[in-house]
Design a protein around this motif. Structure first.
Motif, PDB file in Angstrom:
ATOM      1  N   TRP A 172       0.831  -1.208   0.000  1.00  0.00           N
ATOM      2  CA  TRP A 172       0.000   0.000   0.000  1.00  0.00           C
ATOM      3  C   TRP A 172       0.862   1.252   0.000  1.00  0.00           C
ATOM      4  O   TRP A 172       0.600   2.208  -0.741  1.00  0.00           O
TER       5      TRP A 172
ATOM      6  N   TYR B  20       1.262   4.335  -2.722  1.00  0.00           N
ATOM      7  CA  TYR B  20       1.074   5.721  -2.274  1.00  0.00           C
ATOM      8  C   TYR B  20       2.219   6.593  -2.774  1.00  0.00           C
ATOM      9  O   TYR B  20       2.016   7.745  -3.188  1.00  0.00           O
TER      10      TYR B  20
ATOM     11  N   TRP C  17      -5.976   7.425  -1.596  1.00  0.00           N
ATOM     12  CA  TRP C  17      -5.172   6.280  -1.165  1.00  0.00           C
ATOM     13  C   TRP C  17      -4.885   6.310   0.325  1.00  0.00           C
ATOM     14  O   TRP C  17      -4.572   5.277   0.921  1.00  0.00           O
TER      15      TRP C  17
END
Length: 377
Positions: A124, A128, A366
């Motif tokens: 993740w 980002y 995000w």
């Protein structure tokens, strides 16, 4: 709740100036979903998330497979966090079947869960970085997660999806000398991610793109039903591992990370702090875990649940992840429903993006730790 539009910008008065943008589903920043965004100049007037482009039908599929053969396909919606999506399912099935998991297996599951949490968080965080134009923030997490993927491969035999958690424990025991190898790599991994502070979270690029963007107040975070890092970044101290401990979490030493700013910067920082706590949890679990013993209760073929239902939840990389199983005395669940953190956090997006500049959309989106594949299931 969200930023107000600048003076003079309102949908009613500027209809002729409103432009509709379709972001996705093929857009690299949409994450397999579509965002219908209306803008007035550079300001977002409204955002309508349109998920469903990667729907898998996992919950319906579960009705046609027994409690054991459901394992491999149920982890597919959260590929990078497969242990944690199986965790509540296994806890629920164990309640239905009246299974007491061996003590060593509980520690092994916690270790695998925390390793997988970090693997997902790094994935993740890497994306980002790309969203924010910070290429180093992509390369470092993408490289560092290999340390933990190697450990999970030693545990499970697979590098991506593991099918490691089963009702009754884990599929197999740890390999020889795993504890020593795990401790060394986790200690090194912790040193690596501590360096993320000065290079990422003190970086002018990240700060300029995320601070004061998409502010979610404590009250709104609770009212909207958010969970995980989104909830804790708005000042709410809630972690299921602490509030409703499962397996051996209540015996382990760790803390819940809470920030009060509620902006995209805080939401990006909480998962990083959680990885540091995961390292503490893994070390503590390695020290307290029984050195020998069974890691699985062997079940009879096609075990049947009673005429009842059960709901169990855990703290996943995206927040609360629950599994509701309805049994009707058959080897297959009568109904199965997953409650995932991504879907619960998606409701924030229209509120947080209204009034923001279009350039802030990726940073706010995000930061919600939304994984479309999990939400579509």
């Amino acid at each position: 709740m969200s930023k107000q539009l600048p003076p003079g910008l309102a949908v009613e008065s500027v209809d002729e100036r409103i432009m509709t943008l379709n972001v996705g589903p093929q857009h690299p920043g949409s994450g397999h979903m579509r965002l219908i965004i209306k803008i007035d100049g550079d300001y977002i007037v409204s955002c309508d998330p349109d998920p469903g482009y990667v729907h898998r039908g996992e919950e319906k599929m579960a009705e046609y497979r027994n409690y054991i053969t459901n394992i491999p396909h149920l982890e597919r919606p959260v590929i990078h966090d497969s242990c944690n999506v199986l965790y509540p399912y296994c806890l629920g099935v164990e309640d239905l079947l009246g299974i007491e998991v061996p003590e060593r297996a509980k520690y092994v599951r916690v270790i695998a869960s925390e390793l997988n949490r970090c693997v997902y968080t790094l994935y993740w965080l890497a994306i980002y970085g790309i969203f924010l134009g910070h290429s180093t923030m992509f390369m470092w997490p993408a490289g560092d997660r290999e340390l933990l993927i190697d450990l999970l491969e030693k545990m499970t035999g697979a590098r991506v999806t593991h099918a490691y958690f089963v009702p009754g424990g884990t599929r197999n025991d740890l390999p020889a000398n795993f504890e020593d190898v795990c401790l060394r790599q986790v200690n090194y991994f912790e040193k690596r991610i501590r360096e993320y502070g000065p290079i990422f979270y003190d970086n002018p690029i990240l700060i300029a793109r995320t601070q004061d963007a998409g502010i979610l107040s404590r009250e709104d975070a609770i009212r909207l039903g958010t969970t995980g890092s989104v909830l804790r970044a708005s000042g709410v101290d809630f972690d299921i591992r602490k509030k409703e401990p499962y397996d051996v979490y209540e015996e382990l030493d760790f803390q819940t990370n809470v920030l009060k700013e509620g902006d995209s910067y805080a939401r990006s920082k909480v998962p990083w702090l959680d990885m540091l706590e995961s390292c503490r949890i893994i070390r503590d679990a390695l020290a307290k875990m029984p050195k020998s013993g069974s890691v699985r209760v062997k079940l009879k073929p096609n075990p049947k649940g009673g005429d009842e239902s059960v709901y169990r939840r855990v703290e996943s990389g995206r927040g609360s992840l629950g599994c509701h199983i309805v049994s009707n005395n058959k080897p297959e669940p009568y109904r199965l429903k997953l409650s995932v953190g991504s879907f619960r956090n998606l409701i924030c997006m229209p509120y947080l993006l209204k009034g923001e500049k279009l350039g802030n959309m990726p940073a706010v989106y995000w930061s919600l730790n939304y994984w479309p594949v999990e939400a579509d299931r």
